[in-house]
Structure formats: C-alpha cells, structure tokens
Design a protein around this motif. Structure first.
Motif, PDB file in Angstrom:
ATOM      1  N   ASP A  48       0.572  -0.957   0.105  1.00 22.09           N
ATOM      2  CA  ASP A  48       0.206   0.053  -0.041  1.00 22.09           C
ATOM      3  C   ASP A  48       1.289   1.149  -0.129  1.00 22.09           C
ATOM      4  N   TYR A  49       0.785   2.074  -0.533  1.00 16.41           N
ATOM      5  CA  TYR A  49       1.255   3.505  -0.698  1.00 16.41           C
ATOM      6  C   TYR A  49       0.353   4.547  -0.579  1.00 16.41           C
ATOM      7  N   TRP A  50       0.582   5.688  -0.367  1.00 14.81           N
ATOM      8  CA  TRP A  50      -0.035   7.335  -0.628  1.00 14.81           C
ATOM      9  C   TRP A  50       1.295   8.298  -1.503  1.00 14.81           C
ATOM     10  N   ALA A  51       0.522   9.095  -2.964  1.00 16.11           N
ATOM     11  CA  ALA A  51       1.282  10.061  -3.712  1.00 16.11           C
ATOM     12  C   ALA A  51       0.394  11.128  -3.843  1.00 16.11           C
ATOM     13  N   ASP A  52       1.242  12.229  -4.247  1.00 16.85           N
ATOM     14  CA  ASP A  52       1.084  12.913  -5.318  1.00 16.85           C
ATOM     15  C   ASP A  52       0.895  13.550  -6.181  1.00 16.85           C
ATOM     16  N   HIS A  53       0.123  13.561  -6.996  1.00 18.37           N
ATOM     17  CA  HIS A  53       0.529  14.088  -8.871  1.00 18.37           C
ATOM     18  C   HIS A  53       0.329  15.425  -8.958  1.00 18.37           C
ATOM     19  N   GLY A  54       1.297  15.751  -9.483  1.00 18.66           N
ATOM     20  CA  GLY A  54       1.053  16.928  -9.968  1.00 18.66           C
ATOM     21  C   GLY A  54      -0.623  17.509 -10.830  1.00 18.66           C
ATOM     22  N   GLY A  55      -1.442  18.310 -10.513  1.00 21.77           N
ATOM     23  CA  GLY A  55      -2.575  18.886 -11.751  1.00 21.77           C
ATOM     24  C   GLY A  55      -1.770  19.621 -13.088  1.00 21.77           C
ATOM     25  N   LEU A  56      -2.289  19.016 -13.935  1.00 19.90           N
ATOM     26  CA  LEU A  56      -2.263  20.089 -15.602  1.00 19.90           C
ATOM     27  C   LEU A  56      -3.334  20.507 -15.977  1.00 19.90           C
ATOM     28  N   THR A  57      -2.999  21.253 -16.376  1.00 16.97           N
ATOM     29  CA  THR A  57      -3.860  22.332 -17.462  1.00 16.97           C
ATOM     30  C   THR A  57      -3.943  21.957 -18.710  1.00 16.97           C
TER      31      THR A  57
END
Length: 298
Positions: free
Chosen positions: A194-203
């Motif tokens: 199991d893991y958590w991760a952040d992904h940068g948002g795109l436009t």
C-alpha cells in the motif's frame, strides 16, 4: 261699400303676409347646413425612437454531480513502460457556479450574448487493476474558466413571462489541483504494498457546448429575471502527471486523463437591457383615421 272692404282687407293683409314671410325666414335660419365632407386622412404615428439592444447579465447556478470516465497509466520501472487502465468511475462533485455576460437583442425573437463563468469542484476517481488485486482511489479539485457564445430564441410572450430555448459553443479552461492517490492490495502477495502519492495537476483547454431552456420574467421595462435549465458537455483532456518516484524512474508526460463531463445545471439571474421598453418587442400601432369636420348647425 265694396271699396271700403277691399281697403280694409288690403290694410290687414299686408302686415300679415309680412309676418308670415319673416317667420319663414327665421325658421330657415335654424335649418341644418352640412359642410361638404372631406376624404378620410390617415395620420401616421411618428416612428418609435431607435434604441440600443445591448444588455448585461449575471447568473448564479447550481451544478449537480456529474459522472464520467477516464484512464491512467501505471509505470513499470523494470521495462520503462506504462500500462494503461480505465477508471471505473470519475465523479465531478456538484457546486455553485457564477457567470457574467454581455449581449444584444436583434429583434422580438432573437438575442445573443457572450458569457464568462467560473466554477470549482471536487473530483473523485476509483478503479481496480491487475485482476482486481489492486484498488486505486484518487481525489483532487478542479477549477475552470468557461467562455461561451450563446444564442437564444424567445418563443412567445404571455403577459410578463417569455419562455426561451438556446444553445452555445465555447471553451473551458480546466485546471486540476494536486491529485492524491492511494492504492492498496486486495490480496496479500509479494511485490504488492500500500502507498500514498501526490501527482501534480495539469491544465487543458477543452471544447464545450451547451443547450438551454427557461423563461424570462419582466420586473421592469429594463430589468428581467431569468430562470432556466442548462446542459453542457465538456470535452475530455489531461488531468494529472506522474508522482515523484515514477518521474525519478523515467516516466514523463501525462499519467491521468478524463473523458469529459456532461453537467446538468439550474440557474437564476438578472438581465438589464439598456434600451428599456424600446429594446423589447413593441406591437405595431394601428393607423388613426381623420373623418373630417362634423356637421355645422346655424
């Protein structure tokens, strides 16, 4: 004797005849004398002043939850490639929208405007991968500026109420915030954690179309209350990029995309027409007839 009678008759008959003649003349003075009638004259009313059809509008709307589809990639560090999976569901949570616009009324039935709207909503995505052994749960926020060109047909007016239909074309600039991704293993096994991760948002800028229907209620000659329903479809586009570990392993470009959203919305607003009464529909005035002079009694 005969001559005396004739003299007396003549003496009395003179004043009597004079009185009869005078009475007849007096009676003639009261007889109606009709003037020769003239032909009817049509008096044209002055044309109404030409007024501007420009108007301003402002609206507040409530958008309901919208469901869509999408896809995302899973990076394989060993092969240096990604495998694409489909979301089971992407949900755009409903919220309040705001819009302003400027428009022009061309005639009784047709008007058009350009609007600028802003909205911000929560986004949720969920899916299973690798034979349902791994579940992904993604959360983010999306904000957008929407620019539309709209045209409306005012159907018919009943008192102060005018129903209308309309449509619009334009673009929506959608900006995703940071997407928080959580994955967990449904079946314990080697290599699955199991893991958590952040992904940068795109436009991305997406094509958008809309259909509208509603009614306008006259508050004053210039101020209108607008209440209606709107359906809009926002084309799909990129949503978020890779997390830090995937970027370090060589991933690049877009990881997640949505396939677009169909949004149902109810909204209410005010419209102010600068032309006032002249900018709205005015019935054709009836001609006024001049019948000529009335009979004159002397």
């Amino acid at each position: 004797m005969t001559s005396k009678k004739q003299i007396l008759i003549a003496a009395f008959s003179g004043p009597l005849m004079a009185g009869l003649v005078t009475g007849a003349a007096s009676a003639a003075d009261y007889a109606p004398v009709y003037a020769q009638p003239e032909a009817p004259v049509i008096v044209e009313q002055a044309p109404m002043p030409v007024a501007s059809g420009w108007y301003l509008r402002g609206d507040v709307g409530h958008s309901f939850d919208a469901k869509g589809d999408g896809s995302y990639g899973v990076w394989d560090e060993g092969s240096g490639t990604s495998t694409e999976f489909d979301y089971d569901e992407i949900k755009l949570r409903g919220n309040t929208d705001f819009s302003v616009g400027v428009g022009y009324r061309f005639n009784q039935y047709l008007r058009a405007d350009a609007t600028l709207a802003y909205w911000k909503r929560d986004v949720f995505g969920s899916s299973s991968a690798f034979g349902d052994t791994v579940t992904f749960d993604d959360t983010s926020k999306a904000s957008a500026w929407e620019m539309m060109a709209n045209a409306y047909i005012d159907l018919v007016t009943w008192g102060k109420v005018t129903p209308y239909i309309g449509g619009g074309l334009g673009f929506t600039r959608v900006k995703y915030g940071t997407m928080k991704n959580r994955s967990w293993c449904n079946v314990a096994g080697p290599g699955c954690t199991d893991y958590w991760a952040d992904h940068g948002g795109l436009t991305s800028t997406r094509f958008t179309w809309a259909l509208m229907a509603g009614m306008t209620v006259d508050i004053t000659a210039s101020t209108k209350f607008d209440f209606g329903y709107r359906y809009s479809h926002i084309k799909g586009g990129k949503a978020f990029g890779w997390d830090a570990s995937d970027l370090a392993a060589g991933a690049s470009g877009t990881q997640g995309r949505d396939d677009g959203f169909g949004v149902h919305q109810v909204r209410a607003g005010l419209r102010y027409e600068f032309g006032g009464p002249q900018a709205a529909y005015q019935p054709e005035p009836l001609p006024v007839y001049n019948e000529g002079p009335a009979p004159v009694y002397k």
